[in-house]
Enzyme design. Structure first.
Site, PDB file in Angstrom:
ATOM      1  N   ASP A 293       3.640  -2.853  -6.132  1.00  0.00           N
ATOM      2  CA  ASP A 293       2.080  -3.331  -6.554  1.00  0.00           C
ATOM      3  C   ASP A 293       2.301  -4.614  -7.476  1.00  0.00           C
ATOM      4  O   ASP A 293       1.578  -4.704  -8.226  1.00  0.00           O
ATOM      5  CB  ASP A 293       1.607  -2.076  -7.330  1.00  0.00           C
ATOM      6  CG  ASP A 293      -0.052  -2.458  -7.859  1.00  0.00           C
ATOM      7  OD1 ASP A 293      -0.330  -1.661  -8.830  1.00  0.00           O
ATOM      8  OD2 ASP A 293      -0.495  -2.885  -7.173  1.00  0.00           O
TER       9      ASP A 293
ATOM     10  N   LYS B 287       2.051 -10.146  -4.034  1.00  0.00           N
ATOM     11  CA  LYS B 287       2.145  -9.605  -2.498  1.00  0.00           C
ATOM     12  C   LYS B 287       3.074 -10.057  -1.617  1.00  0.00           C
ATOM     13  O   LYS B 287       3.473  -9.528  -0.889  1.00  0.00           O
ATOM     14  CB  LYS B 287       0.660  -9.697  -2.184  1.00  0.00           C
ATOM     15  CG  LYS B 287      -0.489  -8.847  -3.020  1.00  0.00           C
ATOM     16  CD  LYS B 287      -0.087  -7.784  -3.673  1.00  0.00           C
ATOM     17  CE  LYS B 287      -1.040  -7.025  -4.904  1.00  0.00           C
ATOM     18  NZ  LYS B 287      -0.261  -6.074  -5.448  1.00  0.00           N
TER      19      LYS B 287
ATOM     20  N   ASP C  96       0.608  -0.740  -2.567  1.00  0.00           N
ATOM     21  CA  ASP C  96      -0.644  -0.904  -2.882  1.00  0.00           C
ATOM     22  C   ASP C  96      -1.321  -2.254  -2.130  1.00  0.00           C
ATOM     23  O   ASP C  96      -0.412  -3.019  -2.095  1.00  0.00           O
ATOM     24  CB  ASP C  96      -0.874  -1.017  -4.278  1.00  0.00           C
ATOM     25  CG  ASP C  96      -2.517  -0.931  -4.822  1.00  0.00           C
ATOM     26  OD1 ASP C  96      -2.870  -1.574  -5.659  1.00  0.00           O
ATOM     27  OD2 ASP C  96      -3.265  -0.303  -3.936  1.00  0.00           O
ATOM     28  N   ASN C  97      -2.555  -2.334  -2.029  1.00  0.00           N
ATOM     29  CA  ASN C  97      -3.185  -3.353  -1.507  1.00  0.00           C
ATOM     30  C   ASN C  97      -2.706  -4.191  -0.292  1.00  0.00           C
ATOM     31  O   ASN C  97      -2.729  -5.222  -0.037  1.00  0.00           O
ATOM     32  CB  ASN C  97      -2.981  -4.673  -2.727  1.00  0.00           C
ATOM     33  CG  ASN C  97      -3.065  -4.276  -4.095  1.00  0.00           C
ATOM     34  OD1 ASN C  97      -2.383  -4.078  -4.845  1.00  0.00           O
ATOM     35  ND2 ASN C  97      -4.290  -3.897  -4.540  1.00  0.00           N
TER      36      ASN C  97
ATOM     37  N   GLU D 198      -9.700  -1.089  -6.047  1.00  0.00           N
ATOM     38  CA  GLU D 198      -9.925  -0.568  -7.478  1.00  0.00           C
ATOM     39  C   GLU D 198     -11.471  -0.816  -7.868  1.00  0.00           C
ATOM     40  O   GLU D 198     -11.829  -2.012  -7.998  1.00  0.00           O
ATOM     41  CB  GLU D 198      -8.933  -0.622  -8.355  1.00  0.00           C
ATOM     42  CG  GLU D 198      -8.526  -2.094  -8.443  1.00  0.00           C
ATOM     43  CD  GLU D 198      -7.209  -2.310  -7.977  1.00  0.00           C
ATOM     44  OE1 GLU D 198      -7.244  -1.879  -6.748  1.00  0.00           O
ATOM     45  OE2 GLU D 198      -6.772  -3.258  -8.103  1.00  0.00           O
TER      46      GLU D 198
HETATM   47  O1  LIG Z   1      -1.983  -9.442  -7.733  1.00  0.00           O
HETATM   48  C1  LIG Z   1      -2.151  -8.111  -7.979  1.00  0.00           C
HETATM   49  N1  LIG Z   1      -1.111  -7.400  -8.329  1.00  0.00           N
HETATM   50  C2  LIG Z   1       0.173  -8.140  -8.722  1.00  0.00           C
HETATM   51  C3  LIG Z   1       0.187  -8.621 -10.194  1.00  0.00           C
HETATM   52  C4  LIG Z   1       0.796  -9.730 -10.314  1.00  0.00           C
HETATM   53  C5  LIG Z   1       0.929 -10.279 -11.630  1.00  0.00           C
HETATM   54  O2  LIG Z   1       0.754  -9.030 -12.613  1.00  0.00           O
HETATM   55  C6  LIG Z   1       2.246  -8.325 -12.625  1.00  0.00           C
HETATM   56  C7  LIG Z   1       3.124  -9.749 -12.234  1.00  0.00           C
HETATM   57  O3  LIG Z   1       3.913  -9.901 -13.059  1.00  0.00           O
HETATM   58  C8  LIG Z   1       2.083 -10.543 -12.102  1.00  0.00           C
HETATM   59  O4  LIG Z   1       1.924 -11.419 -13.038  1.00  0.00           O
HETATM   60  C9  LIG Z   1      -3.102  -7.508  -7.509  1.00  0.00           C
HETATM   61  C10 LIG Z   1      -4.433  -8.138  -7.274  1.00  0.00           C
HETATM   62  C11 LIG Z   1      -5.585  -7.539  -6.942  1.00  0.00           C
HETATM   63  N2  LIG Z   1      -6.822  -8.190  -6.639  1.00  0.00           N
HETATM   64  O5  LIG Z   1      -7.859  -7.379  -6.353  1.00  0.00           O
HETATM   65  O6  LIG Z   1      -6.808  -9.325  -6.762  1.00  0.00           O
HETATM   66  C12 LIG Z   1      -5.814  -6.155  -6.699  1.00  0.00           C
HETATM   67  C13 LIG Z   1      -4.529  -5.350  -6.980  1.00  0.00           C
HETATM   68  O7  LIG Z   1      -4.571  -3.804  -7.017  1.00  0.00           O
HETATM   69  C14 LIG Z   1      -3.484  -5.905  -7.232  1.00  0.00           C
HETATM   70  O8  LIG Z   1      -2.341  -5.297  -7.602  1.00  0.00           O
HETATM   71 MG   LIG Z   2      -2.352  -3.172  -6.785  1.00  0.00          MG
END
Ligand SMILES: O=C(NC/C=C/[C@H]1OC[C@H](O)[C@@H]1O)c1cc([N+](=O)[O-])cc(O)c1O
Ligand SMILES: [Mg+2]
Length: 214
Positions: free
Chosen positions: A141, A144, A169-170, A199
């Site tokens: 998660d 990506k 996820d995603n 979500e």
């Molecule tokens: O980028 C996503 N997850 C990765 C997170 C990336 C950032 O947070 C943790 C990592 O250190 C980085 O700083 C994400 C983005 C969306 N979205 O809708 O953009 C939805 C989701 O469920 C997601 O896990």
């Molecule tokens: Mg996610």
């Protein structure tokens, strides 16, 4: 800024959830994200699919890539047998700080180890640093574009065993096309898509469950 938002999420947990009650922590975060501010937790709808996979696998060692605020970490840990452990990797120190406090509020510190830093650097150290032989379940998660390289790294480091489950996820939104192509076409995986929604929204998203065949 984004950090102030996650601080408000933590305060919502401390205000609305019962200390030591993991499911009330999950509920408080979902209510906050639905009513006040969207946040990128796996959420309640995909969370139910996550719960069913965790209950089916009944893992003793879990790796989570991307802790964020600890929502899925708490959700998974609340379903684990007594001796089971989760190692969760988080690159962003601000998120890691919040996650530790959310995990503490849930009373799950003994089951969860939050490790700060890049997954690409930590995965090769899992055996020597944490005494991990192989993982029973991996929840992806994080960034990506790191799903595929980190999956290959897990394979190369011998951290997957016959039957290890990868749950990602995603895979639709934001999307992980290269990862999806790999696990769906590689003879080393048996893959299954669980259709759901991003979500707290009506947009399509889903989880990909892949069994490593060895
Ligand atoms: O980028 C996503 N997850 C990765 C997170 C990336 C950032 O947070 C943790 C990592 O250190 C980085 O700083 C994400 C983005 C969306 N979205 O809708 O953009 C939805 C989701 O469920 C997601 O896990
Ligand atoms: Mg996610």
């Amino acid at each position: 800024n984004y950090y102030r938002d996650v601080n408000r999420l933590l305060h919502a947990v401390q205000k609305n959830a019962t200390k030591g009650d993991p499911r009330s922590v999950v509920k408080a975060i979902d209510n906050f994200c639905r009513q006040k501010e969207w946040a990128m937790n796996v959420g309640d709808e995909k969370g139910c699919i996550l719960d069913s996979v965790v209950s089916e696998v009944n893992p003793v060692t879990v790796l989570e890539l991307g802790t964020y605020c600890g929502y899925s970490t708490v959700r998974i840990a609340s379903l684990l047998p007594p001796r089971a452990k989760i190692i969760t990797l988080e690159f962003n120190p601000d998120y890691a700080k919040i996650a530790r406090q959310v995990i503490a509020w849930a009373g799950l510190e003994d089951k969860i180890q939050v490790v700060e830093g890049p997954s690409g650097e930590w995965i090769p150290k899992m055996k020597e640093q944490f005494g991990v032989k192989t993982f029973d379940l991996v929840f992806l998660d994080h960034w990506k574009d790191r799903y595929l390289p980190d999956t290959k790294l897990l394979e190369d480091c011998g951290l997957l065993r016959k039957g290890t489950i990868l749950l990602a996820d995603n895979v639709i939104c934001p999307g992980t096309p290269d990862y999806l192509e790999y696990v769906r076409n590689s003879p080393r995986y048996k893959s299954q898509y669980f259709k759901s929604h991003l979500e707290y929204t009506k947009a399509e998203d889903g989880l990909e469950k892949s069994v490593f065949l060895g």
